[in-house]
Motif scaffolding. Structure first.
Motif, PDB file in Angstrom:
ATOM      1  N   UNK A 175       0.837  -1.182   0.000  1.00 39.26           N
ATOM      2  CA  UNK A 175       0.000   0.000   0.000  1.00 39.26           C
ATOM      3  C   UNK A 175       0.881   1.244   0.000  1.00 39.26           C
ATOM      4  N   UNK A 176       0.498   2.224  -0.835  1.00 43.63           N
ATOM      5  CA  UNK A 176       1.270   3.451  -0.895  1.00 43.63           C
ATOM      6  C   UNK A 176       0.537   4.530  -1.655  1.00 43.63           C
ATOM      7  N   UNK A 177       1.054   5.757  -1.541  1.00 42.88           N
ATOM      8  CA  UNK A 177       0.468   6.900  -2.238  1.00 42.88           C
ATOM      9  C   UNK A 177       1.570   7.725  -2.876  1.00 42.88           C
ATOM     10  N   UNK A 178       1.209   8.398  -3.987  1.00 46.71           N
ATOM     11  CA  UNK A 178       2.115   9.283  -4.703  1.00 46.71           C
ATOM     12  C   UNK A 178       1.345  10.566  -4.996  1.00 46.71           C
ATOM     13  N   UNK A 179       1.982  11.705  -4.794  1.00 46.68           N
ATOM     14  CA  UNK A 179       1.293  12.986  -4.868  1.00 46.68           C
ATOM     15  C   UNK A 179       1.858  13.840  -6.010  1.00 46.68           C
ATOM     16  N   UNK A 180       0.914  14.548  -6.677  1.00 46.47           N
ATOM     17  CA  UNK A 180       1.272  15.468  -7.771  1.00 46.47           C
ATOM     18  C   UNK A 180       2.156  14.756  -8.807  1.00 46.47           C
ATOM     19  N   UNK A 181       1.524  13.812  -9.478  1.00 45.85           N
ATOM     20  CA  UNK A 181       2.230  12.930 -10.405  1.00 45.85           C
ATOM     21  C   UNK A 181       2.162  13.503 -11.815  1.00 45.85           C
ATOM     22  N   UNK A 182       3.284  13.467 -12.498  1.00 46.03           N
ATOM     23  CA  UNK A 182       3.365  13.826 -13.914  1.00 46.03           C
ATOM     24  C   UNK A 182       4.208  12.762 -14.605  1.00 46.03           C
TER      25      UNK A 182
END
Length: 839
Positions: free
Chosen positions: A165-172
């Motif tokens: 489980x994980x999150x990534x922020x402001x992805x481009x």
């Protein structure tokens, strides 16, 4: 439309909590009072012409899944590269480099140009913290992920290598898509660009993406975008878009409340296609859609329908399968439930019907090949009224063939079933004073049939004598307005043949062949011309001599005075040819039922003579190429009645006649055939030209003129011109004088038609493209077909518009307007389909 069942998570719509902080999550509660469902929308333009995929979201599967490989706890505190071992359940070793590293208890901290390598994957960030006890990794500051041709940028990443489980922020991110050249899809070298505010991963290879948009255009000034507030990705399965929309110049145009697209190796997926919307002068407002069903990787089906406000309902279906490597199956259906246009008297004349086609090809063991090409058409009126193109509409023939064949050691064994149907006239409605006249057609069936034969083979290598044979056995049937034979009329034939080629030095060749043909038909005509059940037998002898005199040739050397010019050499040849043919034994030609060309064999005593001129060009040391050929030939018939088979005042069609021209020219005894002139100019440069002329010495006039011209003066500009004229016949001299009692006068009307096509560019070329074409009938002074198409293609999208007019007299006069918006590397929105036949 097909809907799928509910798909909720264990915790319903509650937000997720990780490490005492709330992470974003897709709301899966009912939307606007309706339960959450996903409408599958297959959007792939690569594997299916009407199914277009959104491949961009599929890239998240690979980009995010690879982060599993990066989160290993560092075991040494040093600025140099070190190996980071992942948990035992996650095999593999990662290399970590950074300017400074420190370790406090279970927490390892790396700062300054942190660079992690694992296989083909590279992860970089300004700061990385890894907890070896909880397996939590946090990366912040210019987070970059590179894998093959994919690149991902994020401001922050939180990931647990144990739970996944994980999150990534402001992805481009960008994905470089390699597309093979495709004439039906606009191709762009631009990478696929996407942005997302948050990406969240759960165990079970489930990803939730928030506020994402994708494009192939310049990300700073995108012409089009797909935007989805929420999306769900299942690894190697699907991408589900929630409340998505398509935007053109940032203006929302198409709203997709719930849509899914494939997100794995399987590039086809069941779902509804993009709706068709159009306008037609005869069909009215058109609205339709289709459902694409792909249960397996080797089979798919498309079922669609269109509502036409002025006509009724149009139905289409297509089935395709490739169950084995060497076997393919295809079935298409097209039908219309037509209520008919409103006539002035208030009545309607429906023109509905159906057509279908089955195609099967299979390579079987032992060298066998099986082919099925079955076609069925309910009526010619239906095809004229509803065919998509002019060329398809005017095709009045329906042919079907099923055969099983095997070629081995110079022999050929075939089992076949053939059916040919030609529509002759259209039905005429009844009036107050005349009855209705039905449509007429001719149907010829040859099924079943077995054929066995061989190519010419020499039993003795030192003796130039070659033997061959052809034999068949089967049943035939003919049905038209004048005759209806029994369903199964037996027919047999055996024809051995011997060929002796002789060469008298290098300048003269003579080939002699002789054949004996015995044929039996189960039914025939009697002396009164009435169908009879009596069998008929034909034994013919055939003899032919082909004479090839020496070829006359001359070379012309054109040397330029300029040294930098390529040397050119020309070669002119004249090739004379003579063929004598004699057939005897057909003493009862009028008694044979015309099932096919085999029944048109007659006695003949003829010679065909002519010559062919050729001009070759050789530039420098290259290979010579033919730039001009002119073939002139004619036949002389020593027996003008062909053994009494000729009939005065009628159109006679025999093998001896139509072997030189497909157009009937004998309306009585003939000594001379038309003189045929066929000239081809093919310099391989800016133009190609072919012209066929037929001059009838008996009528002393040109009877046929055919011209085809292709011009390409500029690399993107082209012109195609086709003109064909068939003079009317017979002329008064062709008719018997005086005319016998009950003589039925026939007439072949004058035909004079022109086809022209002018264009610039192509449908998928970058920039402005233009195309216009016409089909004009000079005899009836009618513009039969007209098309105007213009398109502009940019780096990531294009727009095309088209006007098309089809004029088929009283059956159909229609104006069509079509439009298409093309998305590079994805497909086309609209009702203008690429590569539709113009003529």
């Amino acid at each position: 439309m097909t809907f799928h069942g509910y798909d909720t998570y264990a915790d319903g719509c509650s937000p997720r909590t990780v490490r005492s902080r709330t992470l974003p999550s897709i709301p899966l509660c009912p939307v606007l009072g309706y339960p959450t469902v996903f409408i599958e929308c297959m959007l792939d333009a690569k594997s299916h012409p009407r199914a277009r995929i959104l491949p961009v979201l599929r890239s998240f599967l690979f980009l995010i899944a690879l982060l599993v490989t990066f989160a290993g706890p560092p075991i040494r505190s040093a600025a140099a590269a070190q190996q980071v071992h992942r948990p035992s359940s996650k095999t593999g070793v990662a290399d970590l480099e950074s300017k400074t590293q420190s370790r406090r208890g279970d927490l390892t901290t790396a700062d300054g140009d942190v660079d992690i390598h694992f296989g083909d994957t590279r992860l970089r960030a300004d700061h990385v913290e890894y907890n070896g006890k909880t397996f939590e990794a946090v990366a912040t500051g210019h987070v970059q992920l590179d894998y093959n041709k994919e690149h991902l940028d994020a401001e922050e990443a939180h990931y647990n290598v144990s739970t996944g489980h994980g999150t990534f922020h402001n992805v481009r991110g960008t994905v470089k898509i390699e597309r093979a050249p495709n004439p039906t899809v606009l191709i762009s070298e631009n990478p696929l660009y996407f942005e997302a505010r948050d990406v969240e991963r759960f165990a079970g290879d489930v990803y939730l993406v928030h506020r994402a948009w994708i494009t192939i255009c310049d990300p700073l000034h995108p012409k089009w975008q797909f935007y989805a507030p929420n999306a769900r990705i299942r690894l190697n399965k699907t991408v589900a878009l929630v409340n998505a929309n398509f935007r053109l110049f940032r203006v929302p145009l198409i709203w997709l409340p719930y849509a899914t697209a494939p997100a794995g190796e399987k590039i086809r997926q069941t779902g509804f296609l993009i709706p068709d919307i159009g306008q037609s002068s005869r069909k009215g407002f058109i609205l339709g859609d289709a459902f694409y069903f792909a249960p397996t990787s080797w089979m798919d089906t498309t079922l669609g329908a269109q509502y036409m406000s002025r006509r009724g309902v149009l139905e289409r279906g297509e089935f395709r399968a490739k169950p084995f490597e060497n076997t393919s199956i295809a079935y298409t259906y097209f039908g219309v439930e037509d209520r008919g246009l409103l006539n002035p008297d208030g009545t309607r004349s429906p023109q509905g019907g159906e057509q279908q086609r089955v195609e099967i090809q299979s390579l079987l063991p032992g060298g066998w090949r099986f082919v099925t090409d079955y076609n069925q058409l309910s009526s010619l009126t239906f095809r004229l009224a509803f065919a998509d193109t002019f060329g398809e509409a005017v095709n009045s023939e329906v042919r079907s063939a099923i055969f099983l064949t095997n070629n081995f050691r110079g022999f050929s064994l075939n089992f076949a079933a053939l059916n040919d149907k030609s529509f002759l006239t259209l039905p005429v409605a009844a009036t107050a004073i005349t009855p209705a006249i039905p449509a007429t057609s001719v149907a010829l069936r040859n099924a079943p049939e077995a054929r066995f034969g061989s190519v010419e083979q020499a039993p003795w290598s030192s003796v130039p004598v070659y033997f061959a044979f052809d034999a068949f056995a089967g049943v035939v049937n003919r049905s038209d307005q004048l005759i209806q034979t029994p369903n199964f009329v037996d027919r047999y034939e055996f024809a051995p043949r011997v060929t002796v080629p002789l060469h008298f030095g290098p300048w003269l060749g003579v080939t002699t062949s002789a054949a004996f043909r015995t044929t039996r038909y189960g039914d025939s005509y009697n002396s009164s011309g009435v169908l009879s059940g009596a069998s008929i037998l034909r034994n013919t002898g055939e003899f032919a001599v082909e004479l090839r005199p020496p070829v006359f040739e001359r070379f012309f050397d054109r040397t330029s005075l300029k040294k930098d010019k390529t040397r050119r050499r020309y070669k002119h040849t004249i090739e004379p040819a003579f063929t004598y043919r004699y057939v005897t034994g057909v003493n009862n030609f009028a008694d044979f039922i015309r099932f096919d060309s085999n029944a048109t064999i007659t006695d003949t005593n003829e010679i065909q003579y002519g010559f062919t001129q050729r001009l070759f060009l050789k530039e420098g040391d290259g290979q010579p190429s033919e730039i001009l050929s002119w073939n002139i030939y004619q036949k002389h018939y020593f027996d003008p009645t062909f053994g009494g088979a000729i009939v005065d005042g009628q159109r006679n069609v025999f093998q001896a006649l139509n072997s030189i021209t497909p157009f009937a020219f004998a309306f009585g005894p003939r000594h001379w055939s038309p003189i045929i002139s066929d000239i081809k100019i093919t310099p391989g440069g800016p133009y190609d030209l072919e012209q066929i002329l037929e001059y009838d010495p008996t009528a002393q006039r040109l009877v046929t003129i055919g011209t085809l011209l292709k011009v390409k003066p500029y690399r993107e500009f082209f012109v195609t011109l086709a003109h064909f004229r068939l003079n009317d016949n017979p002329v008064p001299g062709d008719l018997p004088n005086p005319q016998p009692p009950q003589f039925e006068l026939f007439d072949q009307p004058l035909s004079n038609q022109l086809r022209a096509l002018i264009g610039y560019g192509s449908e998928t070329r970058k920039g402005l493209n233009f195309l216009t074409g016409i089909g004009y009938d000079f005899t009836n002074k009618t513009l039969q077909n007209q098309i105007v198409q213009a398109s502009y293609n940019g780096g990531c999208c294009g727009l095309a518009v088209e006007y098309r007019r089809i004029n088929l007299g009283q059956v159909r006069t229609e104006n069509q307007f079509r439009i298409a918006f093309m998305i590079a590397n994805i497909g086309t929105f609209g009702n203008l389909r690429h590569q539709e036949k113009i003529f």
